[in-house]
Write a protein that holds these residues in place. Structure first.
Motif, short mmCIF file in Angstrom:
data_model
loop_
_atom_site.label_atom_id
_atom_site.label_comp_id
_atom_site.label_asym_id
_atom_site.label_seq_id
_atom_site.Cartn_x
_atom_site.Cartn_y
_atom_site.Cartn_z
N HIS A 425 0.70 -1.14 0.10
CA HIS A 425 0.18 -0.03 -0.05
C HIS A 425 0.90 1.19 0.09
CE1 HIS A 425 0.82 -1.28 3.97
NE2 HIS A 425 0.59 -0.24 4.72
N TRP A 426 1.98 1.14 0.56
CA TRP A 426 2.88 2.52 0.67
C TRP A 426 3.42 2.87 -0.98
CZ3 TRP A 426 2.45 5.63 4.28
CH2 TRP A 426 2.01 5.21 5.71
N ASP A 427 3.68 1.79 -1.46
CA ASP A 427 4.22 2.03 -3.05
C ASP A 427 3.09 2.73 -3.79
OD1 ASP A 427 6.72 0.82 -2.44
OD2 ASP A 427 6.08 -1.08 -3.18
N PHE A 428 1.94 2.43 -3.54
CA PHE A 428 0.88 3.02 -4.30
C PHE A 428 0.56 4.47 -3.81
CE2 PHE A 428 0.20 -1.29 -5.83
CZ PHE A 428 0.07 -1.12 -7.01
N ILE A 429 0.70 4.47 -2.57
CA ILE A 429 0.48 5.70 -1.80
C ILE A 429 1.60 6.73 -2.35
CG2 ILE A 429 0.53 7.17 0.30
CD1 ILE A 429 -0.76 4.77 1.66
N CYS A 430 2.77 6.33 -2.28
CA CYS A 430 3.83 7.21 -2.99
C CYS A 430 3.67 7.62 -4.42
CB CYS A 430 5.04 6.56 -2.71
SG CYS A 430 5.63 6.39 -0.99
N LEU A 431 3.14 6.55 -5.11
CA LEU A 431 2.98 6.72 -6.36
C LEU A 431 1.94 8.09 -6.73
CD1 LEU A 431 3.37 5.79 -9.46
CD2 LEU A 431 1.61 4.15 -9.31
N GLY A 432 0.76 8.03 -5.94
CA GLY A 432 0.04 8.92 -6.13
C GLY A 432 0.51 10.28 -5.40
N MET A 433 0.99 10.37 -4.46
CA MET A 433 1.57 11.54 -3.74
C MET A 433 2.68 12.23 -4.69
SD MET A 433 0.21 12.05 -0.67
CE MET A 433 1.31 12.61 0.54
N ARG A 434 3.70 11.49 -5.40
CA ARG A 434 4.46 11.99 -6.27
C ARG A 434 4.06 12.40 -7.63
NH1 ARG A 434 7.32 6.96 -5.80
NH2 ARG A 434 6.79 5.65 -7.80
N SER A 435 2.72 12.12 -7.84
CA SER A 435 2.42 12.51 -9.32
C SER A 435 2.09 13.89 -9.55
CB SER A 435 0.82 11.69 -9.65
OG SER A 435 -0.19 12.41 -8.80
N ILE A 436 2.07 14.22 -10.83
CA ILE A 436 1.91 15.76 -11.09
C ILE A 436 0.57 16.35 -10.48
CG2 ILE A 436 0.93 15.42 -13.35
CD1 ILE A 436 2.83 17.46 -14.40
N SER A 437 -0.44 15.52 -10.10
CA SER A 437 -1.99 15.98 -9.83
C SER A 437 -1.72 16.87 -8.59
CB SER A 437 -2.66 14.81 -9.40
OG SER A 437 -2.83 13.84 -10.27
N ASP A 438 -2.55 18.00 -8.83
CA ASP A 438 -2.49 19.06 -7.96
C ASP A 438 -3.07 18.46 -6.55
OD1 ASP A 438 -1.50 21.05 -9.31
OD2 ASP A 438 -3.51 21.90 -10.10
N THR A 439 -3.78 17.57 -6.67
CA THR A 439 -4.67 16.95 -5.46
C THR A 439 -4.51 15.17 -5.14
OG1 THR A 439 -6.04 18.73 -5.34
CG2 THR A 439 -6.47 16.97 -4.02
N CYS A 440 -4.10 15.00 -4.14
CA CYS A 440 -4.00 13.48 -3.85
C CYS A 440 -4.76 13.21 -2.46
CB CYS A 440 -2.57 13.25 -3.59
SG CYS A 440 -2.32 11.36 -3.25
N ILE A 441 -5.58 12.22 -2.77
CA ILE A 441 -6.76 12.03 -1.67
C ILE A 441 -6.39 10.47 -1.36
CG2 ILE A 441 -8.77 11.93 -0.75
CD1 ILE A 441 -9.31 14.30 -2.10
N ILE A 442 -5.92 9.97 -0.16
CA ILE A 442 -5.84 8.57 -0.16
C ILE A 442 -6.92 7.94 1.08
CG2 ILE A 442 -4.09 6.80 0.85
CD1 ILE A 442 -3.32 8.22 -1.74
N PRO A 443 -7.66 7.11 0.60
CA PRO A 443 -8.48 6.40 1.61
C PRO A 443 -7.80 5.78 3.08
CG PRO A 443 -9.08 5.58 -0.56
CD PRO A 443 -7.92 6.25 -0.44
N VAL A 444 -8.39 6.37 4.04
CA VAL A 444 -7.83 5.83 5.49
C VAL A 444 -7.44 4.48 5.35
CG1 VAL A 444 -8.37 5.44 7.69
CG2 VAL A 444 -8.63 7.59 6.72
N GLN A 445 -8.18 3.59 4.78
CA GLN A 445 -7.94 2.02 4.97
C GLN A 445 -6.63 1.86 4.34
OE1 GLN A 445 -10.90 3.86 3.95
NE2 GLN A 445 -12.48 2.22 3.85
N ASP A 446 -6.30 2.74 3.26
CA ASP A 446 -5.03 2.38 2.58
C ASP A 446 -3.75 2.83 3.31
OD1 ASP A 446 -6.39 1.29 0.38
OD2 ASP A 446 -6.51 2.63 -0.89
N TYR A 447 -4.06 4.02 4.02
CA TYR A 447 -2.86 4.35 4.79
C TYR A 447 -2.55 3.29 5.96
CZ TYR A 447 -1.64 8.96 3.13
OH TYR A 447 -1.14 9.86 2.47
N LEU A 448 -3.64 2.59 6.38
CA LEU A 448 -3.69 1.79 7.50
C LEU A 448 -3.24 0.17 6.95
CD1 LEU A 448 -6.52 2.88 9.62
CD2 LEU A 448 -4.39 3.28 10.03
#
Length: 493
Positions: A425-448
């Motif tokens: 899950h951390w790999d996919f979170i990082c993929l979204g966070m470092r993307s060019i998108s102005d906004t990144c929103i992660i469901p709580v379940q994925d952080y956990l």
């Protein structure tokens, strides 16, 4: 500006009384978001839920869910005692919402508070009722009459009140006067408590991303009080209803059953109802996500009475005209367009014309058979990236069931062959966070790092949806510190 946040429904917050609410735990969640460097909290629709417990099938597009009222606040105000609150059965699973128990208990305990309140003489309550009369009167009367008819929808009521004949309206207003005031009182409590929570979030740098479904429920005060807005016959029965056509996920399509809008009437009234709806939404939220955005370009129309969505047809929606009226009346508003699924060129053009950001879902990106618009290298800045939404599996649940080729593609794309499945899950979170998108929103379940036991909803199914709740001690200091570090590294502070 780059920013990030988390997706967590109010119902999924931890609480003492069976379902998440505007209690201390909600304020604790805001504090955690701040400590983690986040600036957004996305929630699901706040309306009162009906059959199936879906927040997308509400008894009103303007009212709030009484389940979310904090009972501890009523204890502090002397309207209830802790013993009274604890005397009800709220269920014994802290990670599950038992809606039957909540339904059977919540209105009884709130009615106790109402009887203790002497609210009828309260100046602030009466001012609230006057200010919101344009929707509150019909909603409160609708709910009172609905209770009188054993919970049945208005299309099953006696014909005189179903069609809002003047004598019948007067009769039920008088007969159910106390019940009507009770439902107004619940909205007064909801409004006060939500406004306090939202103000606290805003003061701490957290903006609220709200969510509104494109359609309203047939079983709603909106449909009963404004039948001209919808495709109904002279007896107020639906002519056609909403849904989605058959696809690879559903062989017979999705039959939602919502009444469809009679768009000619909306045009003739300069979209007055829609403008009121959007304006009211921005009193509740800082940003509004509109579900099923493609329905404004073309909507799927299914003949009323069909048992599946197979015989529906695509019909033309209002297009950009609606949003021009909204911009003219309300100015530039912060809207996120839920543009998921198969998109025609005309839908893409509508999104471009509005200028609203669309959504990118990482779980949709890794199809080894073809190039995907959901792969991060295809993004532009004006979009919101998610690992998944409330309608998806969690990342861990999804990845566990991913076929070998798609899994290998995701590993190659992220250039990571070493992550164990329980940390993917951390790999996919990082993929979204470092993307060019102005906004990144992660469901709580994925952080956990939770699996499908924490899934919120499986579309086109009834039962066991909308039930997951977060454990009170889920976010350790270590996890919060890691989220803060990633947010800073990827420039989303």
């Amino acid at each position: 500006m780059r920013k990030s946040g988390m997706l967590l429904p109010i119902a999924s917050l931890p609480s003492k009384y069976g379902i998440g609410s505007f209690s201390k735990e909600a304020y604790d969640f805001v504090d955690m978001l701040k400590d983690a460097g986040q600036s957004l909290w996305q929630i699901l629709p706040l309306g009162p839920t009906g059959y199936g417990d879906s927040p997308y099938q509400s008894f009103s597009t303007f009212a709030g869910n009484p389940y979310f009222i904090d009972l501890d606040e009523l204890v502090k105000e002397g309207l209830l005692s802790e013993e009274e609150c604890n005397s009800y059965n709220w269920g014994d699973n802290n990670e599950y919402v038992d809606y039957e128990k909540v339904y059977l208990s919540r209105f009884k305990i709130l009615n106790r508070a109402y009887k203790q309140s002497e609210i009828k003489e309260d100046r602030r309550f009466n001012a609230y009722c006057d200010k919101n009369r344009w929707w509150l009167d019909d909603y409160a009367l609708y709910m009172a009459i609905k209770d009188y008819f054993d919970g049945n929808s208005w299309i099953e009521w006696d014909n005189d009140i179903k069609l809002r004949e003047e004598d019948a309206m007067c009769k039920y207003k008088e007969k159910l006067c106390d019940e009507v005031i009770f439902y107004k009182y619940l909205q007064y409590l909801f409004s006060n408590q939500w406004n306090r929570l939202k103000s606290y979030a805003n003061r701490n740098g957290i903006s609220i991303v709200g969510d509104i479904p494109i359609y309203v429920s047939m079983d709603s005060a909106d449909t009963w009080s404004n039948p001209a807005l919808f495709q109904l016959d002279r007896n107020c029965n639906p002519i056609s209803v909403a849904g989605c056509p058959p696809d690879s996920f559903s062989k017979t399509g999705q039959l939602w059953g919502n009444p469809l809008y009679y768009w000619n009437y909306h045009r003739d009234t300069d979209y007055e109802w829609w403008i009121k709806r959007i304006e009211y939404s921005f009193k509740l939220y800082d940003t509004v996500r509109i579900d099923h955005f493609r329905g404004f370009d073309e909507y799927y129309s299914i003949p009323f009475g069909d048992l599946t969505a197979e015989n529906g047809t695509w019909e033309k929606g209002p297009g950009i005209e609606l949003f021009r009226y909204i911009n003219k009346k309300l100015g530039n508003v912060n809207i996120i367009a839920e543009d998921l699924g198969f998109l025609t060129e005309s839908v893409k053009q509508l999104l471009d014309d509005t200028g609203y950001p669309g959504m990118k879902i990482l779980q949709f990106a890794f199809d080894s058979r073809e190039e995907s618009d959901y792969l991060p290298h295809n993004y532009n800045r004006n979009c919101v990236v998610y690992t998944g939404t409330h309608d998806n599996s969690t990342v861990c649940g999804w990845y566990r069931d991913l076929n070998k080729n798609d899994k290998n593609m995701s590993i190659s794309y992220m250039n990571n062959k070493y992550t164990k499945n329980n940390a993917i899950h951390w790999d996919f979170i990082c993929l979204g966070m470092r993307s060019i998108s102005d906004t990144c929103i992660i469901p709580v379940q994925d952080y956990l790092g939770l699996g499908d036991e924490a899934r919120i909803n499986i579309p086109s199914t009834l039962g066991n949806n909308w039930t997951w709740r977060m454990n009170k001690n889920s976010f350790s200091k270590k996890v919060v510190k890691k989220i803060y570090m990633l947010t800073k590294i990827y420039g989303r502070m």
